[in-house]
Write an enzyme that holds these catalytic residues in place. Structure first.
Site, PDB file in Angstrom:
ATOM      1  CG  HIS A 182      -2.003  -1.133   1.391  1.00  9.23           C
ATOM      2  ND1 HIS A 182      -1.709  -2.266   1.865  1.00  9.23           N
ATOM      3  CD2 HIS A 182      -3.157  -0.896   0.774  1.00  9.23           C
ATOM      4  CE1 HIS A 182      -2.803  -3.064   1.761  1.00  9.23           C
ATOM      5  NE2 HIS A 182      -3.690  -2.441   1.292  1.00  9.23           N
ATOM      6  CG  ASP A 251      -3.901  -5.772  -4.131  1.00  5.24           C
ATOM      7  OD1 ASP A 251      -5.020  -5.013  -3.733  1.00  5.24           O
ATOM      8  OD2 ASP A 251      -3.174  -6.101  -3.015  1.00  5.24           O
TER       9      ASP A 251
END
Length: 337
Positions: A182, A251
């Site tokens: 992230h 993702d």
């Protein structure tokens, strides 16, 4: 249909979002805390997504793992445990652990199905590593890949029995990474032969309906590109060595492991071999940019998506609310020992 699974801004669609999704229908949607209020509101929202797309089986995704990754929670929905206690129980009694993991999948899926959600980003098949980043941590069942595979298969079966499609993640394995994708690009420098440990759960569950890629660079596989952007990792490893032929979703495009304009990221993951891309921010301008730039979904990808959405079973409705609650209490007690 565009090869995108998108988030959106709030607990109901805005007129602009409805117009955009009507003009450029995405493959599916993903829900976050910002989209969730009460059970009634959530069911109205998921019903609206189906009506807007004209697709009763449009994928509506959520991250409902249990533990620290749980979008539905109190006061309207029960808390669910993370993965790690199932691995601890497995070392003591494999049969009891597998039964518990299967019921865990059923319990989560029953909550989701009642809300009109038909896809869960679960199970996590990442093998825990003592030096890996805590972004995985207790979301992983265990450091033993065989245990991870067995427990993941049991959980996936439980989801299926209650009518929910599962997504195995993060293929080909995020557990060894020492950074949070992230925030930055994790680089795994392990030699090729060591990666077999990370691959094993995905190989064992190669018949899963969906998988989500890891934004992780495996230097032994592709020195230049992370898995989501690598034709080598997707073509030779995921589709080849691991024999996964289900619907492959990358993702989140907004994660900092990826760089460059959003449309370039989308082009890159599709060129690498992903069937679709996930984009979670819910920001209208970003969704508009991506949908305007996206091609029509490839025919083979449409076939994979259709097969995935036909994978789940019609739930048997074999337990009363009281029996569900009792079984949940028994599960929590077993894991707490």
């Amino acid at each position: 249909m565009r090869p995108l699974v998108l988030g959106f801004a709030g607990p109901e669609l805005t007129p602009d979002e409805e117009a955009l999704f009507g003009r450029f229908p995405p493959a599916g949607f993903i829900l976050f805390d910002r989209n969730i209020g009460s059970p009634r509101q959530l069911r109205m929202l998921t019903d609206r997504l189906r009506a807007l797309t004209g697709r009763p089986d449009v994928p509506i995704l959520i991250d409902q793992e249990g533990g620290r990754v749980q979008r539905l929670g109190p006061p309207h929905w029960p808390e669910h445990p993370p993965a790690r206690p199932f691995g601890e129980l497995y070392r003591e009694g494999p049969i009891a652990a597998l039964d518990a993991a299967r019921f865990h999948g059923r319990a989560i899926a029953a909550d989701l199905a009642a809300a009109g959600i038909n896809v869960d980003c679960l199970p996590v098949l990442d093998v825990r590593d003592p030096e890996g980043h805590d972004i995985i941590g207790d979301r992983s069942f265990d450091a033993d890949p065989s245990a991870v595979a067995s427990l993941g298969a049991a959980l996936l079966t439980g989801l299926r029995e209650e009518g929910v499609c599962g997504i195995v993640k993060h293929i080909p394995g995020h557990g060894r990474a020492r950074a949070d994708s992230h925030r930055e690009l994790p680089v795994v420098n392990a030699p090729r032969e060591d990666l077999a440990r990370d691959f094993l759960p995905f190989l064992r569950l190669a018949d899963a309906p969906m998988a989500m890629t890891a934004h992780v660079l495996y230097a032994a596989l592709d020195e230049a590109r992370c898995a989501s952007l690598s034709p080598v990792v997707i073509g030779d490893v995921i589709r080849g060595e691991l024999a996964f032929d289900g619907f492959l979703l990358c993702d989140d495009l907004a994660m900092k492991a990826l760089t460059g304009p959003l449309q370039d990221r989308l082009e890159g993951v599709l060129a690498a071999g992903c069937d679709a891309a996930l984009h979670c921010t819910g920001i209208f301008a970003e969704n508009e940019t991506l949908l305007s730039a996206a091609p029509v979904m490839a025919e083979r990808s449409r076939e994979r998506l259709e097969a995935a959405m036909n994978w789940a079973e019609v739930p048997a409705a074999d337990m009363s609310a009281e029996e569900w609650a009792r079984r949940r209490d028994d599960l929590l007690g077993l894991l707490a020992r």
